[in-house]
Every structure is written in C-alpha cells, then in structure tokens.
Design an enzyme around this catalytic site. Sequence first.
Site, PDB file in Angstrom:
ATOM      1  N   ASP A 118      -4.846  -2.061   6.380  1.00 25.94           N
ATOM      2  CA  ASP A 118      -4.267  -0.837   4.877  1.00 25.94           C
ATOM      3  C   ASP A 118      -2.954  -0.747   5.202  1.00 25.94           C
ATOM      4  O   ASP A 118      -2.152  -1.355   6.161  1.00 25.94           O
ATOM      5  CB  ASP A 118      -4.726  -0.072   5.788  1.00 25.94           C
ATOM      6  CG  ASP A 118      -5.673   0.794   4.971  1.00 25.94           C
ATOM      7  OD1 ASP A 118      -4.890   1.106   3.526  1.00 25.94           O
ATOM      8  OD2 ASP A 118      -5.795   1.682   5.802  1.00 25.94           O
ATOM      9  N   HIS A 130       1.558   0.354  -2.673  1.00 29.42           N
ATOM     10  CA  HIS A 130       1.131   1.122  -1.978  1.00 29.42           C
ATOM     11  C   HIS A 130      -0.310   0.680  -0.957  1.00 29.42           C
ATOM     12  O   HIS A 130      -0.969   1.015  -0.076  1.00 29.42           O
ATOM     13  CB  HIS A 130       0.162   2.253  -2.432  1.00 29.42           C
ATOM     14  CG  HIS A 130       1.085   3.580  -3.012  1.00 29.42           C
ATOM     15  ND1 HIS A 130       1.215   4.601  -2.201  1.00 29.42           N
ATOM     16  CD2 HIS A 130       1.616   3.625  -4.470  1.00 29.42           C
ATOM     17  CE1 HIS A 130       2.030   5.224  -2.931  1.00 29.42           C
ATOM     18  NE2 HIS A 130       2.036   4.325  -4.255  1.00 29.42           N
TER      19      HIS A 130
END
Length: 476
Positions: free
Chosen positions: A365, A157
């Site tokens: 991110d 993730h």
Amino acid sequence: MGRLIVVSNRVSAPTDPAAGSAGGLAMALSAALRKYDGLWFGWSGETVDHFTGEAKIEDRAGVTVALVDLESQDVDEYYNGYANKTLWPLFHHRVDLTTYERSYGEGYERVNRRFAEVLAPMIEPDDIIWVHDYHLIPMARDLRRLGITNRIGFFLHTPWPARQLLVTLPHHRRLVESLFAYDLVGFHTREWLDLFTDYVVTEARGDVTGENGLECFGRVVQTGVYPIGIDVEGFIAAGDSALGRRTYDRMMSSTAFRSLLVGVDRLDYSKGLEQRLVGYEQFLADNPDMRSQVLLLQVTPISRDEVDSYQDIRGRLDSLAGRINGAYAEMDWQPIRYLNRTYRRDQLAGIYRAARVGLVTPLRDGMNLVAKEYVAAQDPANPGVLILSRFAGAAEQMGEALLVNPFSREELSEAIKQALTMPLAERIRKWKALMQVVRDTDVSIWRDDFVGALKAVKIVGDGGAPFHQGANAHAA
C-alpha cells in the site's frame, strides 16, 4: 502566485464542505483551491458517444471544477484497462495479475493527450499545476508539447514498483521518461522514492544531482518524500458528531461486551483481505477460550467490479467468510460480520472508536489512511491497538503499531492475541506516540509542503522546452 490547478482522474471536490462523508484529501485540496482561487480538473465519470474536447465548468462549494466526459472506449482502455489492469497490479507487485495489451497503452496515451488538450487553454501564465496519481503520469509531457511552461508537480499515491518488476512493462522507459517533464515528483515514503531512483540510475543510466534531484533523459527533476495524512481535527469532530456518537453506541450495544476487531478496506487484492481472514481463523483455532469474546467487523465496499480479478476476489471472500462462520459460529454469536457497503466518515469514526483492535494488513500500500483514522478515533483513556502491515507505507512512520507480515497467518494470529491482552498502560503509551505521528502528518501539512516545494522550483532553461532545478524538497 497564480492559481493552483489540481488534475486527477476523478474530481472529488465535495458539494457540501460540512458533509461528514467528504474525505480528508478532498477537503484539504478544496481548501487550497478556494485559497488560491484554483481549479480542479478531471473526468466527470460520464461517458459520451463522441469526445467533444470541451469541459463543463461547475462550482462545488466554492471550488471551480472542470469536468471532461470520455468515450466508452476511453474508459475501457485507459481506466479499466491500462490504469487498473496494468499499472495498479504492477505497482503493487502483482505481476501475476498484470495485463499487457497494446490497446490499453494506446488508450492511456490518448486520454492523457485529450486531457492535456482540454486543459491547456485554461492555464494562465502564473498558474502552478499539481497532477495526481498513476492514471496521469504522461500528463506533463503532453502539456509541454502544447507549449505549457508552468511549474508542474506530480504526486504518486501508490507504491513505486521494484526495478526488476517495472521492466516487465512494455515501454517502461517511455513511462519513466514522461515523469521528467515534471518539475517535482513526490512519493509517500523514502522506500518508494528509493525504488524510483534505482530505476533511473540503474536502468536508465541517470544520475543523482544535489540532495533530491535526478538527471536523466536530458532533463532534471526534483524529488521528495511527502507522507500524506488525514484531516485530524475534522476526523475527530466527525467522531464527536451526533451520528458519530450514535454509531459508536450502536456498535457497543451490538457487540454485547465482546471485543470488536475492525477492518475497513475497499475490495482489492492488494489489501490482504483473504490473508486477514485466514489469520483471524488461525486465531480462533489457536485460542478456543477467546472465541466467543471477539467479533470481526470487515467493511469492504465493492470497487472496480468490471475487472475480472475483482470479481474473483469477491467470490473468494464471500466463500471464506461463510466457511469461517459455518465452522465457528454459535447460536448467539458469529465470528465475522462481512459487509459490502460504504459508510460516511462520521459513521466510520464511531466504528473505529468502538473497536479494540484495528486491522490494517495490506500486502502492499502506498500509505493507507485507515491506519491514521483508526488512531485518531480512539478514546485517549482507553485506546484500541493498531495492527499494521509492515508493507504499508504507513509502517515507515507508525512503528508503535504492532507491525506484522500479512502473509503469515501465525503472525497475524499472535498479533491479535497480543492486542487483545495488552495492558491499558501499554495501549495508552503506544496510542500517544501514534497520535503524535498522525498530528505531525496532517493532510494540510502534506498539501502545504508539496505546494511550497513546487513554488520554490527555479527555472534554468535548456535552450528548448524549459526544465527546472528545484530547491531541496522536504524529506520525511
């Protein structure tokens, strides 16, 4: 097929599937687990004096969960240590904040091994196993050592770091080698997959095989790009709920006809919060005629406050927000509302809908779902504008956002002005394109694509522990 077994550091299956506070990922995985009569396995969040090697089995809204308690030393070394002081900063390109301590690595290996030892007896021959995130990279290796031959997939993730940074990690080769015990390894973006491939080929002398395969360490692993999304219809419904509408009304009333800018990020140095506030400060300095017409709401729940670097950034943000308010506030207006609290999903949907500008400006991110939530919450007849960091994984898909370099205060300032002055027709055009992306990458599509690719992996064997050669994985 048999059951789907989801393995993650923490189990986030909602106790109430209708709860507005439940996240889209938890809802999507819970739906899959109910469909396949599955199991969600992970840490309970509790600590005990002595590790028992047993799991507590519970039912959460029709989802069977298996929870394991850890010792305090496990939490300090595995979670606070290796996961959050070593891997997290390294994977977000913050080598300056990365801590390398042997005890952290030992704790990380120990907890992964303990998880595998508790989970292995629960696994049935036809089950497939889906392991999530950087906390549990060695999980498949430890399961293989216990004789588990089932299909096992891994999804990261976070970003994957550049090879030149990853090699600063002691035993980096061992960490990467453990990923080759999986059958399928998935990433959010092509960039993260390409960085992983670069390490395997350049540093570990592996080879690309087929369209999406990698061969190294005597094994073959299938790779793929699976961009995660949100529960689109669920998030829209949350915004249309009574609490969502009431929150929207409160925000519109409290802004007193000013244009609202919103940022929602948990407290983390990767989110670019200091740079965002400095960019907003530059906007106030550059545009004195617009100062009292805008308001920034920054929602920043506290996280990982046991880690020193998080305590440091909290203090710096408190000081920075206070400085900007002190310099620019008037008797009936202050430029920043800075809140350290958590809001429900339906409340956030109402806040996003009221915001003329969504600020999503991380320094690095993996994906960033706030960007997609902000778009999904907008009024189609009068949508706001998304300002998005080009270093977020979402930027690979969401090119109609105003893409910015979050390290440049001038670029942030100019993007804020452009967003606030953008004509309605252009805002609608951009929103329609972004909303199509959001719908095309719904979290259920992400889930089904990954599980489908993992089910398609074919076992070919190597004379010892089996390795697998998969069908071509979905690539965005």
